[in-house]
Design a protein around this motif. Structure first.
Motif, PDB file in Angstrom:
ATOM      1  N   ASN A 115      23.924   9.405   5.970  1.00 32.70           N
ATOM      2  CA  ASN A 115      24.505   8.328   5.168  1.00 32.70           C
ATOM      3  C   ASN A 115      24.377   8.599   3.672  1.00 32.70           C
ATOM      4  O   ASN A 115      25.263   8.253   2.890  1.00 32.70           O
ATOM      5  CB  ASN A 115      23.828   6.997   5.500  1.00 32.70           C
ATOM      6  CG  ASN A 115      24.156   6.516   6.890  1.00 32.70           C
ATOM      7  OD1 ASN A 115      25.214   6.826   7.434  1.00 32.70           O
ATOM      8  ND2 ASN A 115      23.251   5.763   7.491  1.00 32.70           N
ATOM      9  N   SER A 172      29.697   5.222  11.392  1.00 32.71           N
ATOM     10  CA  SER A 172      29.803   6.536  10.748  1.00 32.71           C
ATOM     11  C   SER A 172      31.153   7.213  10.936  1.00 32.71           C
ATOM     12  O   SER A 172      31.444   8.195  10.244  1.00 32.71           O
ATOM     13  CB  SER A 172      28.693   7.455  11.263  1.00 32.71           C
ATOM     14  OG  SER A 172      27.448   7.054  10.740  1.00 32.71           O
ATOM     15  N   SER A 227      25.791  13.519  10.154  1.00 34.05           N
ATOM     16  CA  SER A 227      26.124  12.122   9.859  1.00 34.05           C
ATOM     17  C   SER A 227      25.135  11.464   8.898  1.00 34.05           C
ATOM     18  O   SER A 227      24.766  10.304   9.065  1.00 34.05           O
ATOM     19  CB  SER A 227      26.191  11.310  11.162  1.00 34.05           C
ATOM     20  OG  SER A 227      26.972  10.147  10.984  1.00 34.05           O
ATOM     21  N   GLY A 235      30.013   7.229  15.666  1.00 33.69           N
ATOM     22  CA  GLY A 235      29.427   6.219  14.804  1.00 33.69           C
ATOM     23  C   GLY A 235      28.896   5.045  15.599  1.00 33.69           C
ATOM     24  O   GLY A 235      29.449   4.691  16.643  1.00 33.69           O
ATOM     25  N   LYS A 282      33.499  13.100  15.591  1.00 34.42           N
ATOM     26  CA  LYS A 282      32.688  12.205  14.764  1.00 34.42           C
ATOM     27  C   LYS A 282      32.346  10.993  15.595  1.00 34.42           C
ATOM     28  O   LYS A 282      33.203  10.407  16.256  1.00 34.42           O
ATOM     29  CB  LYS A 282      33.442  11.769  13.501  1.00 34.42           C
ATOM     30  CG  LYS A 282      32.516  11.086  12.492  1.00 34.42           C
ATOM     31  CD  LYS A 282      31.650  12.113  11.788  1.00 34.42           C
ATOM     32  CE  LYS A 282      30.438  11.488  11.108  1.00 34.42           C
ATOM     33  NZ  LYS A 282      29.372  11.083  12.041  1.00 34.42           N
ATOM     34  N   LYS A 300      33.117   7.735   7.811  1.00 40.79           N
ATOM     35  CA  LYS A 300      32.878   8.847   6.888  1.00 40.79           C
ATOM     36  C   LYS A 300      34.060   9.802   6.813  1.00 40.79           C
ATOM     37  O   LYS A 300      34.196  10.554   5.840  1.00 40.79           O
ATOM     38  CB  LYS A 300      31.601   9.594   7.306  1.00 40.79           C
ATOM     39  CG  LYS A 300      30.349   8.765   7.090  1.00 40.79           C
ATOM     40  CD  LYS A 300      29.126   9.343   7.759  1.00 40.79           C
ATOM     41  CE  LYS A 300      27.928   8.411   7.575  1.00 40.79           C
ATOM     42  NZ  LYS A 300      26.756   8.787   8.378  1.00 40.79           N
ATOM     43  N   HIS A 360      18.537   9.530   8.743  1.00 34.94           N
ATOM     44  CA  HIS A 360      19.071  10.791   9.270  1.00 34.94           C
ATOM     45  C   HIS A 360      18.563  11.962   8.430  1.00 34.94           C
ATOM     46  O   HIS A 360      18.649  11.941   7.202  1.00 34.94           O
ATOM     47  CB  HIS A 360      20.603  10.795   9.233  1.00 34.94           C
ATOM     48  CG  HIS A 360      21.245   9.825  10.177  1.00 34.94           C
ATOM     49  ND1 HIS A 360      21.666   8.571   9.786  1.00 34.94           N
ATOM     50  CD2 HIS A 360      21.530   9.926  11.493  1.00 34.94           C
ATOM     51  CE1 HIS A 360      22.200   7.946  10.819  1.00 34.94           C
ATOM     52  NE2 HIS A 360      22.127   8.745  11.872  1.00 34.94           N
TER      53      HIS A 360
END
Length: 441
Positions: free
Chosen positions: A208, A125, A206, A347, A345, A128, A170
């Protein structure tokens, strides 16, 4: 005439709000509804323990830390300080970790340290951020002469999820202002949010599906240019149906990766290979695979702090969107960071071989188990730094390890800046508050 009317109305609304502080009191500026609830709770002195004190920074308090450094190239900034590097390497648990750290506490004497900085990982993630950059890059092309116009469109243009936004576990926060009700659920195909809210869903929680929706919109912006602002959903879907798949795949790859190349981030530094949800693959394929390195991600964040990602206004707005006003997890959950503003962020990406281990758990893959954290930390005492941490530790949820490493790195940078003047007389060390650290998930 329709476009001119829309711009006029949107800009009048935007200007009338006077760019009120963001993110928590930024509902009027952005239309992100969850901010309305947080701001009202703050105004009404309602206790809210989901976020720490460092999450209450105001719009005019969010600055770019390296905007005065305009001439130095990124490769001159990211040169290891030998002593700092040795100290950092003593903290790293083992060979499954890679890290890049830039101490910005003294902008006139930046210090950089790295460990296996060019090792590539599946970014999960963290990728992103490339979609975030793509949206702002395309908006700048649509409205090259007015940043206020771009903000108005981000707030005013509403788009539906459709199949692009479905298939992710999510949840997203959906706040009903009229009934003061917050619902958290998965994205549905009929959900419709502004571009700003989709950006918040993508970065803050986060999601998707939100990332795929914004990826789609960045492609449509590139394809239709200034006509995008009047594009109907039917016209957008027709474009995907009628355009050859290989052309769409090439456009998708270009939209997210070309802006990174223009920043001096190579294909081996960081690239994004495709959408974040499977239904989006109906028309758009994957290309080149995804990879990230600590150095590649560090290059982006340094450019962001310099105001060189798209332009200075866009860099600042992207930084605001990365400002964490939701629950802190993994690296960001360290109690040492409670008083700090964090722009974050995280991931993860893992795979389990059930034949080897039927009990292989989430975030503890035995085939691969990537966990990545990128963060800008700004303490009220003037200590500021960037960390890009990537790991691939098999059979173990590394959230706790990331969190404890965050505390160690913070201690090291604090020690190295012990002569720094405390800027905020109300500053308190989080350790003085007591409490224990827990797992980041």
């Amino acid at each position: 005439m329709k476009k001119l009317l829309y711009i006029t109305v949107a800009l009048c609304i935007l200007i009338s709000f006077g760019f009120i502080s963001y993110p928590i009191d930024g509902y009027e500026r952005t239309g992100i509804k969850r901010l309305y609830q947080l701001r009202q709770m703050e105004l009404d002195s309602v206790p809210y323990r989901r976020i720490p004190i460092g999450a209450y920074k105001k719009l005019d308090e969010i600055k770019l830390n390296l905007s005065n450094i305009t001439e130095d190239s990124i490769n001159r900034i990211l040169v290891d300080d030998d002593e700092f590097m040795r100290e950092v390497k003593r903290l790293i648990p083992g060979g499954a970790y890679s890290v890049a750290i830039l101490d910005m506490s003294n902008p006139d004497a930046l210090k950089y340290a790295s460990h296996r900085e060019n090792v590539g990982y599946q970014p999960g993630s963290v990728g992103k951020i490339a979609v975030l950059n793509a949206v702002f890059t395309q908006m700048a092309k649509i409205c090259p002469d007015s940043f206020e116009e771009r903000i108005a469109y981000l707030k005013g243009i509403q788009v539906s999820a459709r199949y692009w936004g479905t298939g992710d576990h999510h949840t997203v926060p959906i706040y009903d202002i009229e009934n003061d009700k917050l619902t958290k659920r998965r994205v549905r195909s009929d959900d419709k949010f502004s571009l700003f809210e989709w950006l918040d869903h993508m970065v803050s929680v986060s999601n998707n599906g939100a990332a795929s929706v914004l990826y789609r919109e960045a492609m449509l912006m590139a394809a239709f240019e200034e006509d995008y602002v009047n594009l109907t959903e039917e016209d957008g879907e027709r474009y995907f149906k009628e355009t050859p798949r290989d052309s769409l795949t090439n456009l998708a790859n270009t939209v997210v990766n070309e802006p990174l190349r223009k920043l001096g981030i190579s294909e081996d530094d960081w690239r994004l290979g495709g959408m974040f949800t499977r239904p989006a693959g109906r028309y758009v394929g994957r290309k080149g695979g995804s990879i990230g390195t600590p150095r590649g991600l560090m290059k982006f964040l340094v450019k962001l702090e310099q105001g060189k990602v798209v332009d200075e206004a866009s860099s600042l707005e992207m930084k605001r969107l990365l400002y964490l006003t939701d629950r802190r997890i993994r690296y960001a959950r360290s109690r040492k960071l409670d008083s700090a503003a964090v722009y974050f962020k995280s991931g993860s990406y893992y795979k389990c071989d059930r034949e080897k281990n039927p009990n292989c758990a989430k975030y503890a893959g035995n085939v691969f188990n990537y966990m990545n954290s990128v963060i800008i930390v700004e303490h009220p005492n003037g200590i500021k730094y960037i960390v890009c941490l990537m790991s691939n530790v098999l059979n173990k949820n590394s959230a706790g390890a990331h969190m404890y490493l965050a505390s160690k790195i913070d201690n090291l940078i604090t020690k190295n800046n012990d002569d720094l003047v405390v800027l905020d007389e109300n500053y308190k060390d989080p350790e003085d508050e007591g409490g224990n650290e827990g797992d980041g998930n």
